[in-house]
Design an enzyme around this catalytic site. Sequence first.
Site, PDB file in Angstrom:
ATOM      1  N   ARG A 104     -80.280  -6.487  34.162  1.00  0.00           N
ATOM      2  CA  ARG A 104     -79.563  -5.307  34.747  1.00  0.00           C
ATOM      3  C   ARG A 104     -79.424  -5.300  36.050  1.00  0.00           C
ATOM      4  NH1 ARG A 104     -82.576  -3.229  30.807  1.00  0.00           N
ATOM      5  NH2 ARG A 104     -81.274  -2.941  28.852  1.00  0.00           N
ATOM      6  N   LYS A 126     -66.494  -7.487  44.056  1.00  0.00           N
ATOM      7  CA  LYS A 126     -65.882  -8.015  42.885  1.00  0.00           C
ATOM      8  C   LYS A 126     -66.531  -9.482  42.477  1.00  0.00           C
ATOM      9  CE  LYS A 126     -61.281  -6.201  42.948  1.00  0.00           C
ATOM     10  NZ  LYS A 126     -59.883  -6.535  42.792  1.00  0.00           N
ATOM     11  N   GLU A 168     -55.060 -15.643  53.559  1.00  0.00           N
ATOM     12  CA  GLU A 168     -55.658 -14.220  53.343  1.00  0.00           C
ATOM     13  C   GLU A 168     -55.645 -13.519  54.733  1.00  0.00           C
ATOM     14  OE1 GLU A 168     -55.789 -13.115  50.384  1.00  0.00           O
ATOM     15  OE2 GLU A 168     -55.983 -14.772  49.226  1.00  0.00           O
ATOM     16  N   LYS A 210     -61.459  -6.088  55.756  1.00  0.00           N
ATOM     17  CA  LYS A 210     -61.578  -6.118  54.145  1.00  0.00           C
ATOM     18  C   LYS A 210     -62.676  -5.109  53.850  1.00  0.00           C
ATOM     19  CE  LYS A 210     -61.866  -7.714  49.920  1.00  0.00           C
ATOM     20  NZ  LYS A 210     -62.069  -8.872  48.672  1.00  0.00           N
ATOM     21  N   GLU A 220     -60.483   0.155  43.500  1.00  0.00           N
ATOM     22  CA  GLU A 220     -59.325  -0.218  43.534  1.00  0.00           C
ATOM     23  C   GLU A 220     -58.583   1.060  42.888  1.00  0.00           C
ATOM     24  OE1 GLU A 220     -58.483  -3.982  41.991  1.00  0.00           O
ATOM     25  OE2 GLU A 220     -56.963  -4.199  43.546  1.00  0.00           O
ATOM     26  N   ARG A 224     -57.285   0.095  48.084  1.00  0.00           N
ATOM     27  CA  ARG A 224     -57.469  -1.571  47.911  1.00  0.00           C
ATOM     28  C   ARG A 224     -56.374  -2.295  47.631  1.00  0.00           C
ATOM     29  NH1 ARG A 224     -63.188  -3.687  46.033  1.00  0.00           N
ATOM     30  NH2 ARG A 224     -62.943  -5.985  46.170  1.00  0.00           N
ATOM     31  N   ASN A 228     -53.101  -6.565  48.338  1.00  0.00           N
ATOM     32  CA  ASN A 228     -52.269  -7.718  47.378  1.00  0.00           C
ATOM     33  C   ASN A 228     -51.007  -7.871  47.816  1.00  0.00           C
ATOM     34  OD1 ASN A 228     -53.994  -7.912  45.254  1.00  0.00           O
ATOM     35  ND2 ASN A 228     -52.641  -6.941  43.731  1.00  0.00           N
ATOM     36  N   HIS A 231     -49.254 -11.095  47.015  1.00  0.00           N
ATOM     37  CA  HIS A 231     -49.959 -11.600  45.703  1.00  0.00           C
ATOM     38  C   HIS A 231     -49.341 -11.035  44.384  1.00  0.00           C
ATOM     39  CE1 HIS A 231     -53.428 -11.996  48.339  1.00  0.00           C
ATOM     40  NE2 HIS A 231     -54.263 -12.204  47.516  1.00  0.00           N
ATOM     41  N   HIS A 235     -49.074 -14.377  42.493  1.00  0.00           N
ATOM     42  CA  HIS A 235     -49.762 -14.687  41.081  1.00  0.00           C
ATOM     43  C   HIS A 235     -48.573 -15.182  40.243  1.00  0.00           C
ATOM     44  CE1 HIS A 235     -52.970 -11.454  42.014  1.00  0.00           C
ATOM     45  NE2 HIS A 235     -53.358 -12.371  42.389  1.00  0.00           N
ATOM     46  N   HIS A 248     -54.377 -21.051  45.108  1.00  0.00           N
ATOM     47  CA  HIS A 248     -53.997 -19.339  45.386  1.00  0.00           C
ATOM     48  C   HIS A 248     -53.646 -19.081  46.570  1.00  0.00           C
ATOM     49  CE1 HIS A 248     -54.538 -15.311  45.172  1.00  0.00           C
ATOM     50  NE2 HIS A 248     -55.519 -15.213  46.187  1.00  0.00           N
TER      51      HIS A 248
HETATM   52  N1  LIG Z   1     -64.463 -11.738  44.193  1.00  0.00           N
HETATM   53  C1  LIG Z   1     -63.388 -11.685  45.005  1.00  0.00           C
HETATM   54  O1  LIG Z   1     -62.761 -10.414  45.564  1.00  0.00           O
HETATM   55  C2  LIG Z   1     -62.265 -12.684  45.025  1.00  0.00           C
HETATM   56  C3  LIG Z   1     -61.113 -12.825  46.000  1.00  0.00           C
HETATM   57  C4  LIG Z   1     -60.394 -13.944  46.245  1.00  0.00           C
HETATM   58  C5  LIG Z   1     -60.727 -15.115  45.426  1.00  0.00           C
HETATM   59  N2  LIG Z   1     -61.911 -15.093  44.558  1.00  0.00           N
HETATM   60  C6  LIG Z   1     -62.212 -16.216  43.750  1.00  0.00           C
HETATM   61  O2  LIG Z   1     -62.636 -17.394  44.872  1.00  0.00           O
HETATM   62  C7  LIG Z   1     -62.387 -18.412  44.170  1.00  0.00           C
HETATM   63  C8  LIG Z   1     -61.844 -19.650  45.288  1.00  0.00           C
HETATM   64  O3  LIG Z   1     -62.805 -19.610  46.197  1.00  0.00           O
HETATM   65  P1  LIG Z   1     -62.700 -20.846  47.083  1.00  0.00           P
HETATM   66  O4  LIG Z   1     -61.222 -20.922  47.640  1.00  0.00           O
HETATM   67  O5  LIG Z   1     -63.599 -20.779  48.168  1.00  0.00           O
HETATM   68  O6  LIG Z   1     -62.935 -22.268  46.399  1.00  0.00           O
HETATM   69  P2  LIG Z   1     -64.193 -22.975  45.921  1.00  0.00           P
HETATM   70  O7  LIG Z   1     -65.261 -22.149  45.806  1.00  0.00           O
HETATM   71  O8  LIG Z   1     -63.815 -23.779  44.700  1.00  0.00           O
HETATM   72  O9  LIG Z   1     -64.166 -24.078  47.146  1.00  0.00           O
HETATM   73  C9  LIG Z   1     -63.188 -25.032  47.583  1.00  0.00           C
HETATM   74  C10 LIG Z   1     -63.799 -26.189  47.649  1.00  0.00           C
HETATM   75  O10 LIG Z   1     -64.420 -26.354  49.141  1.00  0.00           O
HETATM   76  C11 LIG Z   1     -65.864 -27.019  48.816  1.00  0.00           C
HETATM   77  N3  LIG Z   1     -66.674 -26.500  49.875  1.00  0.00           N
HETATM   78  C12 LIG Z   1     -67.305 -25.143  50.126  1.00  0.00           C
HETATM   79  N4  LIG Z   1     -67.759 -25.093  51.221  1.00  0.00           N
HETATM   80  C13 LIG Z   1     -67.333 -26.392  51.934  1.00  0.00           C
HETATM   81  C14 LIG Z   1     -67.996 -26.666  53.246  1.00  0.00           C
HETATM   82  N5  LIG Z   1     -68.322 -25.854  53.976  1.00  0.00           N
HETATM   83  N6  LIG Z   1     -67.297 -27.973  53.503  1.00  0.00           N
HETATM   84  C15 LIG Z   1     -66.739 -28.668  52.646  1.00  0.00           C
HETATM   85  N7  LIG Z   1     -66.235 -28.428  51.498  1.00  0.00           N
HETATM   86  C16 LIG Z   1     -66.584 -27.167  51.003  1.00  0.00           C
HETATM   87  C17 LIG Z   1     -66.188 -26.508  47.543  1.00  0.00           C
HETATM   88  O11 LIG Z   1     -67.126 -27.536  46.909  1.00  0.00           O
HETATM   89  C18 LIG Z   1     -64.835 -27.029  46.513  1.00  0.00           C
HETATM   90  O12 LIG Z   1     -64.549 -28.133  46.526  1.00  0.00           O
HETATM   91  C19 LIG Z   1     -61.609 -18.414  42.918  1.00  0.00           C
HETATM   92  O13 LIG Z   1     -62.272 -18.469  41.756  1.00  0.00           O
HETATM   93  C20 LIG Z   1     -60.925 -17.049  43.269  1.00  0.00           C
HETATM   94  O14 LIG Z   1     -60.828 -16.187  41.936  1.00  0.00           O
HETATM   95  C21 LIG Z   1     -62.781 -13.999  44.323  1.00  0.00           C
HETATM   96 ZN   LIG Z   2     -55.906 -13.486  47.312  1.00  0.00          ZN
END
Ligand SMILES: NC(=O)c1ccc[n+]([C@@H]2O[C@H](COP(=O)([O-])OP(=O)(O)OC[C@H]3O[C@@H](n4cnc5c(N)ncnc54)[C@H](O)[C@@H]3O)[C@@H](O)[C@H]2O)c1
Ligand SMILES: [Zn+2]
Length: 343
Positions: A104, A126, A168, A210, A220, A224, A228, A231, A235, A248
């Site tokens: 939990r 999130k 972003e 943020k 949201e 918040r 978007n 977006h 999307h 993305h």
């Molecule tokens: N929770 C939220 O509010 C929120 C907001 C936006 C996006 N997201 C989520 O985030 C995810 C995307 O995250 P992302 O864009 O960071 O992608 P990711 O986590 O897949 O990382 C992208 C790539 O970069 C590599 N990498 C990471 N750090 C590195 C570094 N320092 N040097 C070299 N390579 C590195 C990773 O291994 C991967 O191959 C999606 O699943 C999306 O849904 C969540």
């Molecule tokens: Zn985004």
Amino acid sequence: VSRKSLAEFPGIIPGFINTEQIAVITTDKIYALYGHAVVDGLRIKGNVLEIFIPEGEKAKSLDQVEKVYTTLLENRFERNSLIIAFGGGVVGDMAGFVAATYLRGVPLVQLPTTLLAQVDSSIGGKVGVNHPLGKNLIGAFKHPLFVFSDCDVLMTLEPAELRCGLGEVIKYGFISDSRLFEYLESHLDEALDGNPDVLLELVKASAAIKADVVRQDEREQNLRMILNFGHTFGHALEAESHFSTIKHGEAVILGMQCALEYTRLSGLLGENVYQRGMRLLKRVPVPYDGSELHISRLVERMTLDKKVKDKKIRLVLIDDIGSYRIETVADIDTLEKAWKILI
Ligand SMILES: NC(=O)c1ccc[n+]([C@@H]2O[C@H](COP(=O)([O-])OP(=O)(O)OC[C@H]3O[C@@H](n4cnc5c(N)ncnc54)[C@H](O)[C@@H]3O)[C@@H](O)[C@H]2O)c1
Ligand SMILES: [Zn+2]
């Protein structure tokens, strides 16, 4: 938010945490690059268990979450044990979901290593995983004790990953910070080259925005939604590309272009602001072939977006650099025209 600071990270873990049990959830790739800098210092404080999850979206699944639960249970992790999410947004979302639900809820620290994670996903609470029927459909709100961003780790990111984070960052400039926007106008090329001093400034400004928005509207309900910007269009592009040919952040860059087109066509945006916005956005290269896109399907996707209420598309737009407005789409023709120009 700082530079060359990974080794200092263990020193700021609060005293009430049980450092006898720390789980670092990460991937092979991130661990190979920066694992020692983090884990060596943690080992001085206590016991560290490294848990490796796969690369990419497939890590965000309930199957993978269950595997992590099993490892934690086998190692008798308790309620005051710490989980550290060490990686990009994928690791942050997945490890955060584990921390939200294991027994939990256990304490969480976010140690983001991509630009997108440092400016966006690690902040705001999130967390979650995907379902076969859609992305990010299973989740929770789980705030970390703190987020720790060392901008030097961004120097090893692939250019496409930097671009995604920059999408972003540019968004924050448009919706709420004209000074950030100006800074981007003069430093975008250095940011695209991975200059850590420039990235430091961008992460600081973006993380502050943020955090401020989320502080005012955690769940949201209203404000918040401004995060978007670009977006709802983005999307639709991602979905029509089956989440494979466009990332993305890249979709958000094109989505913001489409939002500017729409706002100008609706008579809600001055020519100068439009030109200025487009000039910055077009400096970020987005390799994407849109020739297969169908405008009617893109519009249909926009009406299916989870942010849509009563079948009305509500869009976050801008009326100046640094100033947002929220509008309901009254005229689908104008929306179609905006897509046509973008394509
Ligand atoms: N929770 C939220 O509010 C929120 C907001 C936006 C996006 N997201 C989520 O985030 C995810 C995307 O995250 P992302 O864009 O960071 O992608 P990711 O986590 O897949 O990382 C992208 C790539 O970069 C590599 N990498 C990471 N750090 C590195 C570094 N320092 N040097 C070299 N390579 C590195 C990773 O291994 C991967 O191959 C999606 O699943 C999306 O849904 C969540
Ligand atoms: Zn985004």
